[in-house]
Design a protein around this motif. Sequence first.
Motif, mmCIF file in Angstrom:
data_model
loop_
_atom_site.group_PDB
_atom_site.id
_atom_site.type_symbol
_atom_site.label_atom_id
_atom_site.label_comp_id
_atom_site.label_asym_id
_atom_site.label_seq_id
_atom_site.Cartn_x
_atom_site.Cartn_y
_atom_site.Cartn_z
ATOM 1 N N LYS A 61 46.058 43.343 36.055
ATOM 2 C CA LYS A 61 47.241 43.614 35.246
ATOM 3 C C LYS A 61 46.957 44.671 34.197
ATOM 4 N N GLY A 62 45.740 44.679 33.664
ATOM 5 C CA GLY A 62 45.383 45.652 32.647
ATOM 6 C C GLY A 62 44.589 46.825 33.173
ATOM 7 N N LEU A 63 43.784 46.601 34.211
ATOM 8 C CA LEU A 63 42.870 47.637 34.693
ATOM 9 C C LEU A 63 43.340 48.296 35.986
ATOM 10 N N GLY A 64 44.470 47.863 36.488
ATOM 11 C CA GLY A 64 45.057 48.530 37.641
ATOM 12 C C GLY A 64 44.485 48.068 38.965
ATOM 13 N N PRO A 65 45.048 48.590 40.063
ATOM 14 C CA PRO A 65 44.631 48.189 41.403
ATOM 15 C C PRO A 65 43.360 48.903 41.851
ATOM 16 N N THR A 66 42.824 48.436 42.948
ATOM 17 C CA THR A 66 41.703 49.119 43.594
ATOM 18 C C THR A 66 42.124 50.533 43.983
ATOM 19 N N VAL A 67 41.241 51.508 43.771
ATOM 20 C CA VAL A 67 41.597 52.902 44.062
ATOM 21 C C VAL A 67 41.789 53.091 45.564
ATOM 22 N N PRO A 68 42.771 53.887 45.967
ATOM 23 C CA PRO A 68 43.082 54.020 47.391
ATOM 24 C C PRO A 68 41.960 54.643 48.210
ATOM 25 N N GLU A 69 41.159 55.516 47.580
ATOM 26 C CA GLU A 69 40.127 56.199 48.354
ATOM 27 C C GLU A 69 38.997 55.272 48.809
ATOM 28 N N LEU A 70 38.947 54.056 48.285
ATOM 29 C CA LEU A 70 37.971 53.101 48.803
ATOM 30 C C LEU A 70 38.303 52.713 50.236
ATOM 31 N N GLY A 71 39.579 52.765 50.590
ATOM 32 C CA GLY A 71 39.981 52.420 51.954
ATOM 33 C C GLY A 71 40.117 50.929 52.185
ATOM 34 N N ALA A 72 40.405 50.186 51.117
ATOM 35 C CA ALA A 72 40.469 48.730 51.225
ATOM 36 C C ALA A 72 41.879 48.198 51.422
ATOM 37 N N ASP A 73 42.821 49.066 51.765
ATOM 38 C CA ASP A 73 44.181 48.604 52.057
ATOM 39 C C ASP A 73 44.148 47.564 53.168
ATOM 40 N N GLY A 74 44.927 46.530 53.003
ATOM 41 C CA GLY A 74 44.983 45.497 54.032
ATOM 42 C C GLY A 74 43.982 44.372 53.821
ATOM 43 N N LEU A 75 43.023 44.578 52.908
ATOM 44 C CA LEU A 75 42.065 43.527 52.603
ATOM 45 C C LEU A 75 42.555 42.715 51.406
ATOM 46 N N LYS A 76 42.321 41.435 51.438
ATOM 47 C CA LYS A 76 42.684 40.569 50.312
ATOM 48 C C LYS A 76 41.874 40.986 49.086
ATOM 49 N N LYS A 77 42.532 41.045 47.922
ATOM 50 C CA LYS A 77 41.853 41.339 46.661
ATOM 51 C C LYS A 77 41.797 40.057 45.836
ATOM 52 N N TYR A 78 40.611 39.696 45.415
ATOM 53 C CA TYR A 78 40.430 38.498 44.603
ATOM 54 C C TYR A 78 40.440 38.892 43.132
ATOM 55 N N SER A 79 41.455 38.442 42.414
ATOM 56 C CA SER A 79 41.587 38.751 40.994
ATOM 57 C C SER A 79 40.655 37.860 40.176
ATOM 58 N N LYS A 80 40.109 38.420 39.090
ATOM 59 C CA LYS A 80 39.204 37.651 38.254
ATOM 60 C C LYS A 80 39.248 38.149 36.812
ATOM 61 N N THR A 81 38.777 37.316 35.916
ATOM 62 C CA THR A 81 38.538 37.735 34.536
ATOM 63 C C THR A 81 37.065 37.590 34.176
ATOM 64 N N CYS A 82 36.354 36.699 34.865
ATOM 65 C CA CYS A 82 34.916 36.552 34.619
ATOM 66 C C CYS A 82 34.177 37.761 35.194
ATOM 67 N N PHE A 83 32.978 38.000 34.718
ATOM 68 C CA PHE A 83 32.217 39.151 35.206
ATOM 69 C C PHE A 83 31.709 38.922 36.627
#
Length: 204
Positions: A61-83
């Motif tokens: 929410k604050g740091l934005g989505p995964t950058v598109p050039e990684l090529g991770a479209d279609g993969l589940k993204k696990y959101s976190k606040t812990c390191f």
Amino acid sequence: MSLSRIGQLGQKSSVLFLCDMQEKFRHHIAYFPQVVSVAARMLQAARVLEMPIIVTEQYPKGLGPTVPELGADGLKKYSKTCFSMLTPEVEAELGTIPDLHAVILCGIETQACIMSTTLDLLERGLDVHVVADACSSRSQVDRLLALSRVKQSGAFITTSEGVILQLVRDAAHPKYKEIQKLIMKPAADSGLLSLFTGQNPLPT
């Protein structure tokens, strides 16, 4: 000597972790484009070899989505606040992978999320292979010392090409020609050599 002590990698017993390569980090992390490029190559190799892949996002929410050039479209993204990437959701996902022995780890920042994730994984008895040319930080001092720190704790420090070739092992591998295309061109220079030679020119 057991495999867990020498750091063997196998495509059926390893998982690729991609940590927090998000939009808001783009202009703050040293060698960010190069690190993402190397991580993208690791992702492509993992897909060719049909390996499990875990992608996390730190407070998207604050740091934005995964950058598109990684090529991770279609993969589940696990959101976190812990390191650490080892959230309950990720731990549950790891529990579905039979014969899991090793995690291949890429992302940012080395002294924060990469180090925390590495220590948590080592504590659970898994081998951790930190892909040094696919990890970075805002500070190159933090990056270098974090790599040293996780090595002291038992992680294996390696490179993207070293990992990929270790996974394939044999030019007779049925997917070798696809893998060969990925590594034909050397990985992007993410500044590692300058760290070890005492020079530290950052890209302009």
